[in-house]
Design an enzyme around this catalytic site. Sequence first.
Site, PDB file in Angstrom:
ATOM      1  N   ASN A   8       0.863  -1.176   0.000  1.00 49.48           N
ATOM      2  CA  ASN A   8       0.000   0.000   0.000  1.00 49.48           C
ATOM      3  C   ASN A   8       0.902   1.229   0.000  1.00 49.48           C
ATOM      4  OD1 ASN A   8      -1.811   2.045   0.468  1.00 49.48           O
ATOM      5  ND2 ASN A   8      -2.511   1.300   2.474  1.00 49.48           N
ATOM      6  N   LYS A  10       0.135   4.267  -0.320  1.00 49.70           N
ATOM      7  CA  LYS A  10      -0.529   5.432   0.305  1.00 49.70           C
ATOM      8  C   LYS A  10      -0.321   6.695  -0.534  1.00 49.70           C
ATOM      9  CE  LYS A  10      -0.342   3.170   4.753  1.00 49.70           C
ATOM     10  NZ  LYS A  10      -0.302   3.269   6.192  1.00 49.70           N
ATOM     11  N   HIS A  96      -9.677   0.945   4.790  1.00 46.74           N
ATOM     12  CA  HIS A  96      -8.415   1.138   5.508  1.00 46.74           C
ATOM     13  C   HIS A  96      -8.650   2.076   6.693  1.00 46.74           C
ATOM     14  CE1 HIS A  96      -4.312   2.319   6.427  1.00 46.74           C
ATOM     15  NE2 HIS A  96      -3.932   1.231   5.786  1.00 46.74           N
ATOM     16  N   GLU A  98      -7.049   4.477   7.800  1.00 49.41           N
ATOM     17  CA  GLU A  98      -6.822   5.905   7.517  1.00 49.41           C
ATOM     18  C   GLU A  98      -8.032   6.521   6.824  1.00 49.41           C
ATOM     19  OE1 GLU A  98      -3.063   5.341   5.585  1.00 49.41           O
ATOM     20  OE2 GLU A  98      -2.142   4.868   7.518  1.00 49.41           O
ATOM     21  N   GLU A 168      -5.523  -5.534  10.454  1.00 46.69           N
ATOM     22  CA  GLU A 168      -4.513  -4.489  10.562  1.00 46.69           C
ATOM     23  C   GLU A 168      -4.827  -3.611  11.774  1.00 46.69           C
ATOM     24  OE1 GLU A 168      -2.238  -2.586   7.156  1.00 46.69           O
ATOM     25  OE2 GLU A 168      -3.842  -1.156   7.423  1.00 46.69           O
ATOM     26  N   GLY A 174       2.428   2.040  11.154  1.00 46.60           N
ATOM     27  CA  GLY A 174       3.433   3.099  11.203  1.00 46.60           C
ATOM     28  C   GLY A 174       4.180   3.228  12.512  1.00 46.60           C
ATOM     29  N   SER A 214       3.180  -2.541  10.329  1.00 50.19           N
ATOM     30  CA  SER A 214       4.621  -2.667  10.609  1.00 50.19           C
ATOM     31  C   SER A 214       5.235  -3.986  10.121  1.00 50.19           C
ATOM     32  CB  SER A 214       4.892  -2.457  12.102  1.00 50.19           C
ATOM     33  OG  SER A 214       4.567  -1.125  12.465  1.00 50.19           O
TER      34      SER A 214
HETATM   35  P1  13P Z   1       3.052   0.245   7.877  1.00 50.01           P
HETATM   36  O1  13P Z   1       3.532  -1.029   7.213  1.00 50.01           O
HETATM   37  O2  13P Z   1       3.829   1.438   7.462  1.00 50.01           O
HETATM   38  O3  13P Z   1       2.891   0.086   9.341  1.00 50.01           O
HETATM   39  O4  13P Z   1       1.574   0.531   7.273  1.00 50.01           O
HETATM   40  C1  13P Z   1       0.659  -0.489   7.277  1.00 50.01           C
HETATM   41  C2  13P Z   1      -0.506  -0.096   6.453  1.00 50.01           C
HETATM   42  O5  13P Z   1      -1.243   0.810   6.791  1.00 50.01           O
HETATM   43  C3  13P Z   1      -0.747  -0.847   5.198  1.00 50.01           C
HETATM   44  O6  13P Z   1      -2.030  -0.661   4.736  1.00 50.01           O
END
Ligand code: 13P
Length: 254
Positions: A8, A10, A96, A98, A168, A174, A214
Site C-alpha cells: 500500500n 498510500k 483502511h 486511515e 490491521e 506506522g 509494521s
Molecule cells: P506500515 O507497514 O507502514 O505500518 O503501514 C501499514 C498499512 O497501513 C498498510 O495498509
Amino acid sequence: MNKLIVGNLKMNILSQTERERYLNSLQKELVGKKINNCEIILCPPFVHLEGFRKAKIKKIILGAQNMFWETKGSFTGEVSPTMLKDFGCEYVILGHSERRRYFCERDEEINLKIISALKNNLKPILCVGESKQEKEDNQTLSVISQQVKSALEKVSRTKAENLVIAYEPIWSVGTDEVPKENEIMEARVLIFKILIGLFGVKYAEKVKIIYGGSVSAFTVKQVCLDLGMDGVLVGRESLTPYEFIKIIKIISEK
Ligand code: 13P
C-alpha cells in the site's frame, strides 16, 4: 494457496520522475529473483495507475487504495470500479483505517463498496482492526467482529474466493509495534469463525486472511509465516523496493 503480498503505497510518490525511479528500482531488484507461490500486488495512488500499468513489471499485479460504490455519474472527486478495472486493477483496498479516520468512512459505506467491487470483478482487500484505546479496553474481538460482519452483509458466498481480509490493528500502523503471535491468531480464528457463519466452511476457507501493520523483513516471520497467515499488507516498507523484495523473498522461500 499462493500467499498475497500487498504493497500500500498510500499518498506517496509525488511526481512522475519519482514514479519512474521507483519502477526502475523495483525492476532492478526483481532481476534474477525466483518468486514462487506468491501474488505481489502494488497499490499506488490513482494518478500513477497508468504509469505502473505501462511499466508492465513481471509478477506485479495492480490494485487501488479506494473506490466509490457507484460506477458513473455526478460524484465529484470519486473514482469508479469500472475505471479501476479499465486501468488494469485486479484488487482494491477498502475500509483502511486511515480512510475510516480521516474521511469518516463508516461500515455501511464500506459494505456498499465491497458489494460493488465484487460485482465489478475487483477483489476487495477489506481492512479491519482495533485502535490502541479499544485494545486497552479489551474490545479487540468485538471491534473486529462488528467490522467484518457489517462489511460483508449481503455478500454472496459464491464471491468468497475473491475476498481478502486484512487484520490491521490501527496501533500497529506506522509504529514498528506488532501484536503478539497469539493476538494475531485470535483475530484470525475469530474472522474465520465469522466467515463460517456467513458462508459455510467450504466457502469460508476460500477467503484469504492476511496481516498488516509494521510488516518488515524483521517481522514477517512472526506476523505471517509462523502463523500460517495467507499474506501481508505492507505500508512503509513497500516504498523501498529493496526492502519490499526482501519481504517477498522471505515469504517465497518458505
Ligand atoms: P506500515 O507497514 O507502514 O505500518 O503501514 C501499514 C498499512 O497501513 C498498510 O495498509
